[in-house]
Design an enzyme around this catalytic site. Structure first.
Site, PDB file in Angstrom:
ATOM      1  N   CYS A 159     -11.088  -1.716   4.622  1.00 42.71           N
ATOM      2  CA  CYS A 159      -9.756  -2.570   4.792  1.00 42.71           C
ATOM      3  C   CYS A 159      -8.837  -1.850   5.942  1.00 42.71           C
ATOM      4  O   CYS A 159      -7.647  -1.723   5.813  1.00 42.71           O
ATOM      5  CB  CYS A 159      -8.871  -2.377   3.402  1.00 42.71           C
ATOM      6  SG  CYS A 159      -9.722  -2.997   1.839  1.00 42.71           S
ATOM      7  N   GLN A 199      -3.187   7.855  -0.509  1.00 43.87           N
ATOM      8  CA  GLN A 199      -4.201   8.837  -0.042  1.00 43.87           C
ATOM      9  C   GLN A 199      -3.752  10.325  -0.164  1.00 43.87           C
ATOM     10  O   GLN A 199      -4.334  11.315  -0.055  1.00 43.87           O
ATOM     11  CB  GLN A 199      -5.039   8.753   1.071  1.00 43.87           C
ATOM     12  CG  GLN A 199      -5.879   7.478   1.427  1.00 43.87           C
ATOM     13  CD  GLN A 199      -6.966   7.473   0.190  1.00 43.87           C
ATOM     14  OE1 GLN A 199      -7.282   8.427  -0.399  1.00 43.87           O
ATOM     15  NE2 GLN A 199      -7.349   6.244   0.165  1.00 43.87           N
ATOM     16  N   LYS A 211      -5.954   6.435  -8.065  1.00 47.86           N
ATOM     17  CA  LYS A 211      -6.669   7.463  -7.201  1.00 47.86           C
ATOM     18  C   LYS A 211      -6.178   8.679  -7.343  1.00 47.86           C
ATOM     19  O   LYS A 211      -6.482   9.764  -6.513  1.00 47.86           O
ATOM     20  CB  LYS A 211      -6.121   6.929  -5.535  1.00 47.86           C
ATOM     21  CG  LYS A 211      -6.573   5.856  -5.006  1.00 47.86           C
ATOM     22  CD  LYS A 211      -6.013   5.454  -3.612  1.00 47.86           C
ATOM     23  CE  LYS A 211      -6.143   4.053  -3.136  1.00 47.86           C
ATOM     24  NZ  LYS A 211      -7.540   3.763  -2.901  1.00 47.86           N
ATOM     25  N   ASP A 252       3.282   4.948   2.878  1.00 47.02           N
ATOM     26  CA  ASP A 252       2.039   4.566   2.047  1.00 47.02           C
ATOM     27  C   ASP A 252       1.517   5.722   1.562  1.00 47.02           C
ATOM     28  O   ASP A 252       0.809   6.549   2.481  1.00 47.02           O
ATOM     29  CB  ASP A 252       1.155   3.825   2.848  1.00 47.02           C
ATOM     30  CG  ASP A 252      -0.044   3.662   1.893  1.00 47.02           C
ATOM     31  OD1 ASP A 252      -0.334   4.042   1.066  1.00 47.02           O
ATOM     32  OD2 ASP A 252      -1.051   2.713   2.672  1.00 47.02           O
ATOM     33  N   HIS A 309      -3.920   0.379   6.407  1.00 50.92           N
ATOM     34  CA  HIS A 309      -4.750  -0.228   5.406  1.00 50.92           C
ATOM     35  C   HIS A 309      -4.019  -1.673   5.328  1.00 50.92           C
ATOM     36  O   HIS A 309      -2.992  -1.907   5.481  1.00 50.92           O
ATOM     37  CB  HIS A 309      -4.510   0.610   3.975  1.00 50.92           C
ATOM     38  CG  HIS A 309      -5.349  -0.162   2.995  1.00 50.92           C
ATOM     39  ND1 HIS A 309      -5.205  -1.143   2.199  1.00 50.92           N
ATOM     40  CD2 HIS A 309      -6.740   0.491   2.285  1.00 50.92           C
ATOM     41  CE1 HIS A 309      -5.990  -1.464   1.338  1.00 50.92           C
ATOM     42  NE2 HIS A 309      -7.229  -0.435   1.476  1.00 50.92           N
TER      43      HIS A 309
HETATM   44  N1  C6P Z   1      -7.988   2.304  -0.113  1.00 49.13           N
HETATM   45  C1  C6P Z   1     -10.344   3.002   0.035  1.00 49.13           C
HETATM   46  O1  C6P Z   1     -11.368   3.025  -0.586  1.00 49.13           O
HETATM   47  P1  C6P Z   1      -4.528  -0.112  -3.919  1.00 49.13           P
HETATM   48  O2  C6P Z   1      -5.736  -1.217  -3.815  1.00 49.13           O
HETATM   49  O3  C6P Z   1      -3.208  -1.066  -4.048  1.00 49.13           O
HETATM   50  O4  C6P Z   1      -4.632   0.860  -5.210  1.00 49.13           O
HETATM   51  O5  C6P Z   1      -4.322   0.814  -2.677  1.00 49.13           O
HETATM   52  C2  C6P Z   1      -4.411   0.258  -1.332  1.00 49.13           C
HETATM   53  C3  C6P Z   1      -4.507   1.257  -0.305  1.00 49.13           C
HETATM   54  C4  C6P Z   1      -3.072   1.344   0.671  1.00 49.13           C
HETATM   55  N2  C6P Z   1      -3.212   2.204   1.396  1.00 49.13           N
HETATM   56  C5  C6P Z   1      -4.111   3.250   1.809  1.00 49.13           C
HETATM   57  C6  C6P Z   1      -3.925   4.001   2.792  1.00 49.13           C
HETATM   58  C7  C6P Z   1      -5.424   3.224   0.791  1.00 49.13           C
HETATM   59  O6  C6P Z   1      -6.310   4.053   1.205  1.00 49.13           O
HETATM   60  C8  C6P Z   1      -5.527   2.272  -0.053  1.00 49.13           C
HETATM   61  C9  C6P Z   1      -6.720   1.838  -0.862  1.00 49.13           C
HETATM   62  C10 C6P Z   1      -9.423   2.213  -0.791  1.00 49.13           C
HETATM   63  O7  C6P Z   1      -9.813   3.515   1.001  1.00 49.13           O
HETATM   64  C11 C6P Z   1      -9.676   0.695  -1.475  1.00 49.13           C
HETATM   65  S1  C6P Z   1      -9.745  -0.289   0.117  1.00 49.13           S
END
Ligand code: C6P
Length: 412
Positions: free
Chosen positions: A370, A209, A232, A206, A129
């Site tokens: 992203c 998910q 999430k 990371d 991401h």
């Molecule tokens: N993915 C999706 O719709 P934040 O925005 O900091 O809470 O998370 C960022 C992020 C980082 N790593 C992974 C693997 C992610 O999936 C995400 C967030 C969302 O897939 C928003 S783009």
């Protein structure tokens, strides 16, 4: 095939805990399948926020009055819950952040600015991401280090046979996603962390998910850092955490300066508190942390194994049903994936599909998620994604298939 779940959990009752799932959207029952972007919140989390604001609200760590000590206990209690949830050795290994993105930026700055030089390598994967990619590119630009990417195969998995070629002694950190937000691939985190350690590299996982979807234990995985977002996994937005091994966090300089992170300040300079406080400058998101603690209690009462089994069964069922639709191509591994499925349709662009199904109250996500470099590699403008959580049902998957059939008729 039908959806099969042997956990014994009463999922229909659990669904009742989420008031928003009773919403009508455009005159139709909401079918919320955008959980990888953000999950919905159970009543217990909302109640915890109200309870905090009604009975404990004040700033933390600085007041000598009763409310400040209640707020501090609630905030630090939430830190202990996060530590236990992740299997950390102690609460000092947990830094509260705004979420995954801020956690990666914190490590890239606090660790990276002081530790990297020209010639060093930051190893990522091709499925990262932007949050676990852009901060490292920025760090590379500041230090002269180089960013390299472990390739993704045509099946949407990491090319593990190439790991030894990429993980050289020049690699100083290997940062990778646990579960891909666009492919659904579950990466072998423990194996990758072991491989990083062998060449003397740190590892950052990371867990955006995975943290709310399956058991995640930092000591079993063996990562040096882990980042995740509360929103999430049933918690409010604007709160998440960074896990770091205690001696590692204590060895790092602060990133943001300000109140609460110092031991002493003169006009000439400052000394800093130990971790985690040296990384929490200014008034933190106290209520957010309380909400995250409540979300953890809620998830643990269900059980992460049960949640993973539920989501896996649902995604398997969704894949079977999606295979009935001609001209629809699912990305990522066929089995053993996280609870999301990304696909492209010959009939229409992902943005058009997502906008069209919204007419029927179905919330999907369409676009690059992203993951622009990965989409470019796959030669796709983006994908349409359905992502599940434990309150989703088999009949919602059936509804998804019906509306995708509508898409095919409409765009034919
Ligand atoms: N993915 C999706 O719709 P934040 O925005 O900091 O809470 O998370 C960022 C992020 C980082 N790593 C992974 C693997 C992610 O999936 C995400 C967030 C969302 O897939 C928003 S783009």
């Amino acid at each position: 095939m039908t959806y099969a779940d042997s956990s014994g959990v009463d999922w229909a009752r659990i669904r009742e805990d989420f008031p928003i799932l009773r919403e009508q959207v455009r005159g139709q029952p909401l079918v919320y399948l955008d959980n990888a972007a953000s999950s919905q919140k159970p009543r217990a989390v909302m109640d915890a926020l109200v309870e905090f604001y009604e009975h404990s609200n004040a700033n933390v760590h600085r007041g000598l009055h009763e409310l400040s000590s209640r707020a501090t206990d609630a905030y630090e209690g939430a830190r202990e819950k996060v530590a236990r949830y992740l299997g950390a050795a102690c609460a000092e290994e947990i830094v509260f952040t705004r979420g995954t993105t801020e956690g990666v930026n914190l490590v890239a700055n606090a660790w990276g600015n002081a530790s990297l030089k020209a010639g060093d390598v930051i190893l990522l994967t091709e499925m990262e991401h932007h949050s676990n990619l852009v901060p490292w590119q920025m760090l590379a630009a500041r230090t002269g280090a180089q960013v390299r990417y472990l390739p993704v195969t045509a099946e949407g998995e990491l090319a593990l046979e190439e790991l030894d070629t990429f993980l050289t002694p020049a690699v100083k950190i290997f940062a990778f996603t646990h579960i891909s937000n666009s492919l659904g691939t579950i990466n072998p985190a423990a194996e990758l962390c072991r491989a990083a350690k062998k060449v003397g590299a740190l590892s950052l996982l990371d867990a955006a998910q995975s943290a709310g979807h399956c058991p995640v234990n930092v000591r079993e995985i063996g990562c040096d850092f882990l980042v995740f977002s509360g929103h999430k996994m049933c918690a409010p937005t604007g709160i998440g955490a960074l896990y770091g091994r205690r001696e590692l966090l204590d060895s790092l300089p602060p990133w943001h300066g300000g109140g609460e992170m110092i031991s002493s300040v003169t006009y000439e300079g400052a000394t800093f508190k130990s971790a985690p406080y040296r990384f929490e400058a200014g008034t933190p998101n106290i209520a957010g942390a309380v909400g995250l603690g409540a979300a953890i209690d809620y998830i643990e009462a269900i059980g992460r194994e049960a949640i993973f089994a539920h989501d896996s069964a649902l995604v398997d069922y969704a894949q079977e049903r999606l295979a009935e639709l001609p001209g629809l191509h699912v990305l990522g591994p066929r089995r053993g994936r996280g609870g999301l499925v990304s696909f492209s349709m010959d009939a229409a662009h992902p943005h058009d599909i997502t906008t069209y199904v919204d007419r029927f109250g179905v919330a999907l996500r369409g676009g690059h998620h992203c993951n622009q470099p990965l989409m470019r590699k796959l030669r796709l403008p983006g994908t349409t994604r359905a992502s599940f959580y434990f309150y989703n049902t088999q009949s919602e998957v059936d509804r998804l298939i019906e509306v995708l059939q509508e898409v095919q008729r409409f765009f034919a």
